[in-house]
Write a protein that holds these residues in place. Structure first.
Motif, PDB file in Angstrom:
ATOM      1  N   LYS A  21       0.858  -1.178   0.000  1.00  0.00           N
ATOM      2  CA  LYS A  21       0.000   0.000   0.000  1.00  0.00           C
ATOM      3  C   LYS A  21       0.895   1.228   0.000  1.00  0.00           C
ATOM      4  O   LYS A  21       1.988   1.211   0.547  1.00  0.00           O
ATOM      5  CB  LYS A  21      -0.857  -0.048   1.275  1.00  0.00           C
ATOM      6  CG  LYS A  21      -1.561   1.198   1.671  1.00  0.00           C
ATOM      7  CD  LYS A  21      -2.311   0.925   2.980  1.00  0.00           C
ATOM      8  CE  LYS A  21      -2.918   2.159   3.557  1.00  0.00           C
ATOM      9  NZ  LYS A  21      -3.792   1.862   4.685  1.00  0.00           N
ATOM     10  N   THR A  37       1.787   6.604  10.928  1.00  0.00           N
ATOM     11  CA  THR A  37       1.665   5.210  10.472  1.00  0.00           C
ATOM     12  C   THR A  37       1.016   4.277  11.490  1.00  0.00           C
ATOM     13  O   THR A  37       0.784   3.109  11.184  1.00  0.00           O
ATOM     14  CB  THR A  37       3.057   4.664  10.115  1.00  0.00           C
ATOM     15  OG1 THR A  37       3.917   4.784  11.254  1.00  0.00           O
ATOM     16  CG2 THR A  37       3.660   5.412   8.932  1.00  0.00           C
ATOM     17  N   LYS A  38       0.690   4.766  12.668  1.00  0.00           N
ATOM     18  CA  LYS A  38       0.228   3.895  13.750  1.00  0.00           C
ATOM     19  C   LYS A  38      -0.967   3.021  13.366  1.00  0.00           C
ATOM     20  O   LYS A  38      -0.927   1.803  13.553  1.00  0.00           O
ATOM     21  CB  LYS A  38      -0.099   4.714  14.997  1.00  0.00           C
ATOM     22  CG  LYS A  38      -0.531   3.828  16.174  1.00  0.00           C
ATOM     23  CD  LYS A  38      -0.892   4.624  17.386  1.00  0.00           C
ATOM     24  CE  LYS A  38      -1.325   3.804  18.576  1.00  0.00           C
ATOM     25  NZ  LYS A  38      -1.822   2.483  18.383  1.00  0.00           N
ATOM     26  N   ASN A  39      -2.032   3.591  12.854  1.00  0.00           N
ATOM     27  CA  ASN A  39      -3.225   2.797  12.543  1.00  0.00           C
ATOM     28  C   ASN A  39      -2.963   1.763  11.450  1.00  0.00           C
ATOM     29  O   ASN A  39      -3.433   0.623  11.531  1.00  0.00           O
ATOM     30  CB  ASN A  39      -4.395   3.701  12.136  1.00  0.00           C
ATOM     31  CG  ASN A  39      -4.981   4.449  13.319  1.00  0.00           C
ATOM     32  OD1 ASN A  39      -4.834   4.035  14.462  1.00  0.00           O
ATOM     33  ND2 ASN A  39      -5.625   5.570  13.042  1.00  0.00           N
ATOM     34  N   ASP A  40      -2.203   2.172  10.417  1.00  0.00           N
ATOM     35  CA  ASP A  40      -1.877   1.218   9.352  1.00  0.00           C
ATOM     36  C   ASP A  40      -1.008   0.080   9.884  1.00  0.00           C
ATOM     37  O   ASP A  40      -1.230  -1.089   9.563  1.00  0.00           O
ATOM     38  CB  ASP A  40      -1.183   1.925   8.181  1.00  0.00           C
ATOM     39  CG  ASP A  40      -2.150   2.776   7.369  1.00  0.00           C
ATOM     40  OD1 ASP A  40      -3.282   2.319   7.123  1.00  0.00           O
ATOM     41  OD2 ASP A  40      -1.771   3.899   6.989  1.00  0.00           O
ATOM     42  N   ASP A  42      -0.866  -1.014  12.979  1.00  0.00           N
ATOM     43  CA  ASP A  42      -1.722  -1.863  13.815  1.00  0.00           C
ATOM     44  C   ASP A  42      -2.553  -2.818  12.954  1.00  0.00           C
ATOM     45  O   ASP A  42      -2.743  -3.988  13.301  1.00  0.00           O
ATOM     46  CB  ASP A  42      -2.644  -1.020  14.698  1.00  0.00           C
ATOM     47  CG  ASP A  42      -1.899  -0.335  15.850  1.00  0.00           C
ATOM     48  OD1 ASP A  42      -0.734  -0.706  16.122  1.00  0.00           O
ATOM     49  OD2 ASP A  42      -2.491   0.590  16.457  1.00  0.00           O
ATOM     50  N   GLY A  43      -3.036  -2.329  11.816  1.00  0.00           N
ATOM     51  CA  GLY A  43      -3.799  -3.186  10.905  1.00  0.00           C
ATOM     52  C   GLY A  43      -2.955  -4.314  10.344  1.00  0.00           C
ATOM     53  O   GLY A  43      -3.415  -5.460  10.235  1.00  0.00           O
ATOM     54  N   TYR A  44      -1.704  -4.028   9.993  1.00  0.00           N
ATOM     55  CA  TYR A  44      -0.816  -5.076   9.479  1.00  0.00           C
ATOM     56  C   TYR A  44      -0.409  -6.058  10.575  1.00  0.00           C
ATOM     57  O   TYR A  44      -0.296  -7.255  10.338  1.00  0.00           O
ATOM     58  CB  TYR A  44       0.413  -4.469   8.792  1.00  0.00           C
ATOM     59  CG  TYR A  44       0.076  -3.930   7.426  1.00  0.00           C
ATOM     60  CD1 TYR A  44      -0.345  -4.777   6.405  1.00  0.00           C
ATOM     61  CD2 TYR A  44       0.158  -2.568   7.163  1.00  0.00           C
ATOM     62  CE1 TYR A  44      -0.676  -4.283   5.152  1.00  0.00           C
ATOM     63  CE2 TYR A  44      -0.162  -2.067   5.906  1.00  0.00           C
ATOM     64  CZ  TYR A  44      -0.578  -2.930   4.912  1.00  0.00           C
ATOM     65  OH  TYR A  44      -0.916  -2.452   3.670  1.00  0.00           O
ATOM     66  N   LYS A  45      -0.216  -5.557  11.793  1.00  0.00           N
ATOM     67  CA  LYS A  45       0.093  -6.462  12.907  1.00  0.00           C
ATOM     68  C   LYS A  45      -1.067  -7.439  13.131  1.00  0.00           C
ATOM     69  O   LYS A  45      -0.846  -8.613  13.425  1.00  0.00           O
ATOM     70  CB  LYS A  45       0.374  -5.672  14.186  1.00  0.00           C
ATOM     71  CG  LYS A  45       1.733  -5.032  14.221  1.00  0.00           C
ATOM     72  CD  LYS A  45       1.941  -4.300  15.546  1.00  0.00           C
ATOM     73  CE  LYS A  45       3.316  -3.707  15.652  1.00  0.00           C
ATOM     74  NZ  LYS A  45       3.494  -2.960  16.920  1.00  0.00           N
ATOM     75  N   ALA A  46      -2.289  -6.952  12.986  1.00  0.00           N
ATOM     76  CA  ALA A  46      -3.464  -7.823  13.145  1.00  0.00           C
ATOM     77  C   ALA A  46      -3.516  -8.905  12.067  1.00  0.00           C
ATOM     78  O   ALA A  46      -4.149  -9.947  12.258  1.00  0.00           O
ATOM     79  CB  ALA A  46      -4.746  -6.983  13.118  1.00  0.00           C
ATOM     80  N   GLN A  47      -2.829  -8.658  10.949  1.00  0.00           N
ATOM     81  CA  GLN A  47      -2.755  -9.645   9.864  1.00  0.00           C
ATOM     82  C   GLN A  47      -1.504 -10.513   9.977  1.00  0.00           C
ATOM     83  O   GLN A  47      -1.137 -11.204   9.041  1.00  0.00           O
ATOM     84  CB  GLN A  47      -2.756  -8.933   8.505  1.00  0.00           C
ATOM     85  CG  GLN A  47      -4.022  -8.163   8.216  1.00  0.00           C
ATOM     86  CD  GLN A  47      -3.885  -7.385   6.920  1.00  0.00           C
ATOM     87  OE1 GLN A  47      -3.519  -7.941   5.885  1.00  0.00           O
ATOM     88  NE2 GLN A  47      -4.169  -6.101   6.967  1.00  0.00           N
TER      89      GLN A  47
END
Length: 153
Positions: A21, A37-40, A42-47
């Motif tokens: 992305k 970049t925090k929210n993005d 966190d989203g990748y860590k969840a994946q």
């Protein structure tokens, strides 16, 4: 009047080499990009991604003064993995019967049963869910040759 500025943040999968992305922001010199970049991340860590590096250092981004070059940042990610292993046993059984097929009292002789065991290890890619296996150990194995017993009569 402040000059127009542009920046982008690329999220790169180091395991595959693909850019997952790119976030692009437009603004003016010394202005806030209203992005970090925090929210993005966190989203990748969840994946199940691991963060390798983040050239923004997680800070809120601010546009610079260079009108000739856009600001470029990169976040590098890798796939989380865990170890897996497998084993299997293969059997060979030789059953002895009389050549004429006639039943006689008692069995001809005991069956000859052999077993071979194989093991392998590898890892599971938690992002894709794919198992990656190393070769079986031992790589090649054969059942021992068997000399059938001779039965009197």
């Amino acid at each position: 009047k402040a000059n127009k500025q542009k920046l982008d943040v690329a999220f790169i999968d180091d395991t595959t080499g693909e850019t997952l992305k790119t976030v692009t922001k437009d603004g003016v010199s010394d202005g806030s990009a209203n992005y970090n970049t925090k929210n993005d991340i966190d989203g990748y860590k969840a994946q199940h991604y691991n963060i390798v590096s983040d050239s923004t250092n997680g800070h809120d981004l601010v546009f610079d003064h260079n009108d000739n070059v856009d600001q470029h940042y990169e976040v590098h990610l890798s796939h989380a993995t865990h170890s897996i292993d497998d084993q299997t046993t293969k059997s060979e059984a030789i059953h002895y019967v009389y050549a004429d097929g006639l039943a006689r009292q008692g069995k001809v002789t005991d069956d000859n049963v052999q077993q071979l065991s194989f093991k392998r290890d590898g890892y599971n890619d938690e992002v894709t869910g794919t198992d990656h296996w190393n070769a079986w150990k031992p790589a090649q194995q054969e059942f021992a040759s068997v000399k059938s017993p001779e039965i009197q009569g």
